[in-house]
Design an enzyme around this catalytic site. Structure first.
Site, short mmCIF file in Angstrom:
data_model
loop_
_atom_site.label_atom_id
_atom_site.label_comp_id
_atom_site.label_asym_id
_atom_site.label_seq_id
_atom_site.Cartn_x
_atom_site.Cartn_y
_atom_site.Cartn_z
N ASN A 97 43.34 56.64 36.12
CA ASN A 97 43.80 55.91 34.75
C ASN A 97 44.12 54.53 35.16
O ASN A 97 43.92 54.03 36.30
CB ASN A 97 45.11 56.74 34.59
CG ASN A 97 44.67 57.92 33.81
OD1 ASN A 97 44.24 57.92 32.42
ND2 ASN A 97 44.64 59.25 34.16
N HIS A 128 47.63 47.52 58.57
CA HIS A 128 47.42 46.39 59.67
C HIS A 128 48.41 46.86 60.62
O HIS A 128 49.48 47.82 60.88
CB HIS A 128 48.43 45.17 59.26
CG HIS A 128 47.71 44.58 57.92
ND1 HIS A 128 46.68 43.52 58.28
CD2 HIS A 128 47.81 44.48 56.56
CE1 HIS A 128 46.28 43.09 57.12
NE2 HIS A 128 47.00 43.70 55.96
#
Length: 203
Positions: A97, A128
């Site tokens: 959506n 990271h």
């Protein structure tokens, strides 16, 4: 004053794409060629493979470089303002959506048949490093991948982090942040998400 009803109808479909599959024949006359053009252009520009009867809003942003393919099964739909970056594989009848953000990192995201993803969900298959001796942006990026089973419902504004496996038939509550594997049929809520129920106990 004149109104462009067709343009407004396209906007409605872009944000509520399930309506595409209930269009009357008179609306299909313009909607089917409209979608065919959007999908043909995407497949010409990106490494995207689409099944039959898919819907992609023109405001959705799909990026799939070679080696970061996006593949979709039949009758998948992607609503407006979503960002989709491969590698990503969708089964049949998957719905994404409006306002969602999915990035497959290097390892990719796999989503099973009939899974429903509500608005503004984030799914990132990368992370990271966080070593204090180096700035975050300079550190090596890792990617384990994310697997989401069949018939999963992911509520609005939920987040799923890299390395997570979500079992089939589970429910991820609105705003939940999933940091660990989810068992099949589990109902999850909270940040970090924890199991609060089981779908098999529901009437």
């Amino acid at each position: 004053m004149s109104f462009d009803y067709q343009a407004q109808h396209k906007q409605r479909l872009a944000y509520m794409p399930w309506l595409y599959y209930t269009l009357k024949p008179k609306h299909k006359q313009w909607a089917l060629p409209w979608q065919a053009q959007i999908q043909s252009q995407l497949c010409a520009l990106e490494t995207i493979t689409l099944g039959d009867n898919c819907f992609i809003a023109p405001q959705a942003r799909l990026f799939a470089e070679p080696g970061r393919d996006i593949t979709m099964g039949n009758q998948c739909m992607i609503a407006a303002d979503s960002f989709i970056h491969g590698p990503i594989s969708l089964g049949n009848e998957v719905a994404i959506n409006h306002g969602c953000s999915l990035d497959g990192g290097r390892a990719g995201i796999i989503i099973g048949d009939k899974t429903r993803i509500a608005n503004n969900v984030t799914i990132y298959a990368f992370n990271h490093g966080m070593n204090i001796r180096q700035s975050i942006y300079q550190q090596k990026v890792s990617s384990e991948g994310i697997n989401i089973g069949e018939d999963v419902w992911i509520g609005a504004q939920a987040g799923i982090v890299d390395g997570v496996n979500i079992g089939s038939h589970s429910v991820i509550g609105m705003g939940a942040i999933v940091t660990k594997d989810v068992a099949p049929y589990a109902i999850m809520a909270g940040n970090p998400a924890r199991q609060i129920g089981d779908r098999r106990d529901k009437p």
